[in-house]
Design a protein around this motif. Sequence first.
Motif, PDB file in Angstrom:
ATOM      1  N   ARG A 162       0.837  -1.210   0.000  1.00 57.81           N
ATOM      2  CA  ARG A 162       0.000   0.000   0.000  1.00 57.81           C
ATOM      3  C   ARG A 162       0.871   1.258   0.000  1.00 57.81           C
ATOM      4  N   ASP A 163       1.857   1.300   0.875  1.00 57.09           N
ATOM      5  CA  ASP A 163       2.720   2.480   0.975  1.00 57.09           C
ATOM      6  C   ASP A 163       3.509   2.716  -0.312  1.00 57.09           C
ATOM      7  N   ILE A 164       4.019   1.648  -0.914  1.00 55.68           N
ATOM      8  CA  ILE A 164       4.767   1.755  -2.176  1.00 55.68           C
ATOM      9  C   ILE A 164       3.862   2.306  -3.274  1.00 55.68           C
ATOM     10  N   LEU A 165       2.648   1.736  -3.372  1.00 57.26           N
ATOM     11  CA  LEU A 165       1.718   2.173  -4.423  1.00 57.26           C
ATOM     12  C   LEU A 165       1.262   3.613  -4.206  1.00 57.26           C
ATOM     13  N   PHE A 166       0.928   3.958  -2.974  1.00 60.18           N
ATOM     14  CA  PHE A 166       0.475   5.329  -2.699  1.00 60.18           C
ATOM     15  C   PHE A 166       1.566   6.341  -3.013  1.00 60.18           C
ATOM     16  N   GLU A 167       2.789   6.026  -2.642  1.00 54.02           N
ATOM     17  CA  GLU A 167       3.889   6.957  -2.925  1.00 54.02           C
ATOM     18  C   GLU A 167       4.104   7.103  -4.430  1.00 54.02           C
ATOM     19  N   ALA A 168       4.132   5.989  -5.142  1.00 56.18           N
ATOM     20  CA  ALA A 168       4.361   6.028  -6.588  1.00 56.18           C
ATOM     21  C   ALA A 168       3.236   6.751  -7.329  1.00 56.18           C
ATOM     22  N   ALA A 169       2.000   6.586  -6.867  1.00 54.94           N
ATOM     23  CA  ALA A 169       0.847   7.221  -7.518  1.00 54.94           C
ATOM     24  C   ALA A 169       0.574   8.615  -6.955  1.00 54.94           C
ATOM     25  N   LYS A 170       1.399   9.044  -5.998  1.00 58.31           N
ATOM     26  CA  LYS A 170       1.252  10.362  -5.360  1.00 58.31           C
ATOM     27  C   LYS A 170      -0.127  10.531  -4.715  1.00 58.31           C
ATOM     28  N   ILE A 171      -0.518   9.511  -3.956  1.00 53.77           N
ATOM     29  CA  ILE A 171      -1.787   9.535  -3.236  1.00 53.77           C
ATOM     30  C   ILE A 171      -1.495   9.907  -1.787  1.00 53.77           C
ATOM     31  N   GLU A 172      -2.077  10.990  -1.347  1.00 59.66           N
ATOM     32  CA  GLU A 172      -1.937  11.414   0.042  1.00 59.66           C
ATOM     33  C   GLU A 172      -2.871  10.569   0.911  1.00 59.66           C
ATOM     34  N   PRO A 173      -2.484  10.304   2.159  1.00 56.81           N
ATOM     35  CA  PRO A 173      -3.338   9.469   3.022  1.00 56.81           C
ATOM     36  C   PRO A 173      -4.789   9.953   3.095  1.00 56.81           C
ATOM     37  N   TRP A 174      -5.023  11.263   3.176  1.00 57.89           N
ATOM     38  CA  TRP A 174      -6.383  11.779   3.260  1.00 57.89           C
ATOM     39  C   TRP A 174      -7.210  11.407   2.039  1.00 57.89           C
ATOM     40  N   ASP A 175      -6.563  11.320   0.885  1.00 60.73           N
ATOM     41  CA  ASP A 175      -7.285  10.994  -0.344  1.00 60.73           C
ATOM     42  C   ASP A 175      -7.698   9.526  -0.412  1.00 60.73           C
ATOM     43  N   ALA A 176      -7.207   8.727   0.530  1.00 61.89           N
ATOM     44  CA  ALA A 176      -7.524   7.299   0.540  1.00 61.89           C
ATOM     45  C   ALA A 176      -8.523   6.935   1.636  1.00 61.89           C
ATOM     46  N   VAL A 177      -9.131   7.944   2.239  1.00 61.92           N
ATOM     47  CA  VAL A 177     -10.033   7.718   3.370  1.00 61.92           C
ATOM     48  C   VAL A 177     -11.489   7.869   2.922  1.00 61.92           C
ATOM     49  N   THR A 178     -12.337   6.951   3.366  1.00 62.18           N
ATOM     50  CA  THR A 178     -13.766   7.056   3.120  1.00 62.18           C
ATOM     51  C   THR A 178     -14.296   8.277   3.865  1.00 62.18           C
ATOM     52  N   ARG A 179     -15.097   9.088   3.178  1.00 67.81           N
ATOM     53  CA  ARG A 179     -15.641  10.272   3.842  1.00 67.81           C
ATOM     54  C   ARG A 179     -16.854  10.785   3.069  1.00 67.81           C
ATOM     55  N   ALA A 180     -17.605  11.610   3.766  1.00 67.71           N
ATOM     56  CA  ALA A 180     -18.776  12.244   3.150  1.00 67.71           C
ATOM     57  C   ALA A 180     -18.966  13.608   3.783  1.00 67.71           C
ATOM     58  N   TYR A 181     -19.522  14.502   3.017  1.00 68.36           N
ATOM     59  CA  TYR A 181     -19.872  15.816   3.533  1.00 68.36           C
ATOM     60  C   TYR A 181     -21.015  16.342   2.682  1.00 68.36           C
ATOM     61  N   GLY A 182     -21.763  17.246   3.262  1.00 65.82           N
ATOM     62  CA  GLY A 182     -22.925  17.720   2.544  1.00 65.82           C
ATOM     63  C   GLY A 182     -23.325  19.120   2.953  1.00 65.82           C
ATOM     64  N   SER A 183     -24.349  19.590   2.275  1.00 64.98           N
ATOM     65  CA  SER A 183     -24.880  20.913   2.567  1.00 64.98           C
ATOM     66  C   SER A 183     -26.397  20.891   2.319  1.00 64.98           C
ATOM     67  N   ALA A 184     -27.065  21.816   2.922  1.00 65.50           N
ATOM     68  CA  ALA A 184     -28.508  21.942   2.725  1.00 65.50           C
ATOM     69  C   ALA A 184     -28.839  23.420   2.504  1.00 65.50           C
ATOM     70  N   GLU A 185     -29.748  23.638   1.592  1.00 64.59           N
ATOM     71  CA  GLU A 185     -30.168  25.008   1.279  1.00 64.59           C
ATOM     72  C   GLU A 185     -31.690  25.060   1.378  1.00 64.59           C
ATOM     73  N   HIS A 186     -32.147  25.994   2.148  1.00 63.38           N
ATOM     74  CA  HIS A 186     -33.597  26.175   2.308  1.00 63.38           C
ATOM     75  C   HIS A 186     -34.066  27.138   1.232  1.00 63.38           C
ATOM     76  N   ARG A 187     -35.072  26.728   0.485  1.00 63.91           N
ATOM     77  CA  ARG A 187     -35.658  27.606  -0.531  1.00 63.91           C
ATOM     78  C   ARG A 187     -37.054  27.985  -0.064  1.00 63.91           C
ATOM     79  N   ALA A 188     -37.292  29.247  -0.096  1.00 59.15           N
ATOM     80  CA  ALA A 188     -38.600  29.750   0.338  1.00 59.15           C
ATOM     81  C   ALA A 188     -39.690  29.243  -0.604  1.00 59.15           C
ATOM     82  N   GLU A 189     -40.864  29.112  -0.042  1.00 59.68           N
ATOM     83  CA  GLU A 189     -42.002  28.644  -0.822  1.00 59.68           C
ATOM     84  C   GLU A 189     -42.375  29.725  -1.832  1.00 59.68           C
ATOM     85  N   LYS A 190     -42.649  29.291  -3.065  1.00 60.61           N
ATOM     86  CA  LYS A 190     -43.035  30.226  -4.122  1.00 60.61           C
ATOM     87  C   LYS A 190     -44.491  30.628  -3.928  1.00 60.61           C
ATOM     88  N   SER A 191     -44.768  31.885  -4.132  1.00 61.18           N
ATOM     89  CA  SER A 191     -46.144  32.385  -3.975  1.00 61.18           C
ATOM     90  C   SER A 191     -46.948  32.182  -5.215  1.00 61.18           C
TER      91      SER A 191
END
Length: 191
Positions: A162-191
């Motif tokens: 893993r370390d050999i492959l990540f170094e050769a492919a220039k993969i940073e540890p953070w880029d190999a971690v499962t993660r999720a993030y999101g956002s929510a936007e409230h839209r006012a009701e249309k009249s």
Amino acid sequence: MCGEIVETNEYRRLIHNDLGNAAYWHFQTARRKSESGEGGGLALDIMAALILYAFYTEAILNFVGHHHLEEGWPDKASFGEKLALLKRVLDLKLSNGEEPLQTLTKLKRFRNTLAHGKPDIGVETKIVNEVSDDFAALRAAWEADLDFEFLAACRNATQQLRDILFEAAKIEPWDAVTRAYGSAEHRAEKS
């Protein structure tokens, strides 16, 4: 109703993390049992960890391959074909007769023996001086690999690759971690 909420979620589900975590769980369990002398289920914990490390290794190849080659990665290729491709495109000087590939070849053989298992039925007759162990006839050749030292060597080999492959492919540890993030936007009701 006061309008609608538009939710956007981005995620990176990287299966190698789940496999690596599960393998490590069984590795730790096997180590604890091995060090304490507790034998109950030790061989099963070692077997589970070895299978998971085999899957983890291939998942690492797939992760690095997808990262580096994107659409050109051959998902259906064999482990050996994937490794050969990565060795070529990343200019890796890994030899099958040296670590970590020497141990990983043994791990792959173990995995294939179990994954492609076939019945082994036979009769053995021999002359003995004393009655042998009743369960000796049930032991398969692959059971010799259910050894904590082999498991530790496989864990080290998977981490090293893993370390050999990540170094050769220039993969940073953070880029190999499962993660999720999101956002929510409230839209006012249309009249």
